[in-house]
Design an enzyme around this catalytic site. Structure first.
Site, PDB file in Angstrom:
ATOM      1  N   CYS A 118     -68.266  22.185   1.183  1.00  0.00           N
ATOM      2  CA  CYS A 118     -67.256  21.642   2.095  1.00  0.00           C
ATOM      3  C   CYS A 118     -67.517  22.062   3.548  1.00  0.00           C
ATOM      4  O   CYS A 118     -68.587  21.835   4.082  1.00  0.00           O
ATOM      5  CB  CYS A 118     -65.871  22.069   1.621  1.00  0.00           C
ATOM      6  SG  CYS A 118     -64.494  21.281   2.486  1.00  0.00           S
ATOM      7  N   GLY A 119     -66.556  22.705   4.182  1.00  0.00           N
ATOM      8  CA  GLY A 119     -66.681  23.053   5.595  1.00  0.00           C
ATOM      9  C   GLY A 119     -67.845  23.954   5.930  1.00  0.00           C
ATOM     10  O   GLY A 119     -68.331  23.954   7.065  1.00  0.00           O
TER      11      GLY A 119
END
Length: 208
Positions: free
Chosen positions: A108-109
């Site tokens: 993800c991030g």
């Protein structure tokens, strides 16, 4: 002994690493001849962080205490705070680890932090979407290496989207070779489908 460094930061997305950290910490499905695994939480400072789920985590070590070794593995979770410059040192460490042959796994991030550090410019990878990476990292140059998948492994780099936590865990566990092949397949299929058949298959693999 395999050392897994689990980077923690404020707003960490608890669920994204839930499968993999639970299995690596418990060792409940490890094969008998597996190496032991030590999971250490790592932070930019020695101060506690608060996850997105409201859990407080006290880090075991700071970034400068990471030992660069080819047998190590670094887990980088999603979070809303990756844009803070205090996380640049862990991306530098990730680069060092990749160069020495260790595995780096980002979800993800955390993929945006790797993209911002030019780590993904020439490595096959995934993220939440190509548009997402380009939006968050305007200088990103790895578009041709992007693959629209939940999770993917390219050499010693594993990346995943926010929806890829289970597959991400499978690829990390597979990389560490701590499960037998049959155990890993049954484990993954059970949590992927919820079919009790695979749970019984999983239990049978542990009896062998």
């Amino acid at each position: 002994m395999i050392t897994v460094y689990n980077y923690v930061l404020d707003t960490l997305s608890d669920w994204e690493l839930g499968y993999v950290t639970a299995e690596l910490n418990s060792g409940q499905y490890f094969k008998k001849q597996s190496d032991s695994v030590s999971v250490k939480t790592v932070c930019s400072t020695n101060e506690c962080i608060t996850t997105k789920g409201g859990m407080t985590v006290t880090p075991d070590i700071t970034v400068d205490e990471i030992i660069i070794d080819s047998s190590a593995l670094l887990l980088l979770p999603g979070a809303d705070t990756w844009g803070d410059s205090k996380h640049i040192p862990i991306i530098d460490k990730a680069t060092e680890l990749l160069e020495c042959g260790a595995t780096v796994a980002a979800i993800c991030g955390a993929t945006t932090a790797l993209a911002g550090g030019e780590v993904l410019d020439k490595r096959i990878h995934t993220s939440n979407s190509l548009e997402y990476l380009k939006m968050v990292c305007p200088n990103f140059k790895g578009e041709s290496y992007y693959r629209d998948l939940k999770a993917i492994k390219d050499g010693n780099l594993i990346t995943a989207s926010s929806a890829g936590g289970l597959l991400f865990a499978k690829k990390v566990i597979e990389d560490l070779e701590v499960f037998s092949k049959d155990t890993l397949e049954a484990w993954y299929n059970y949590f992927d489908t919820g079919d009790a058949k695979y749970f019984y298959d999983l239990m049978q693999t542990l009896e062998n």
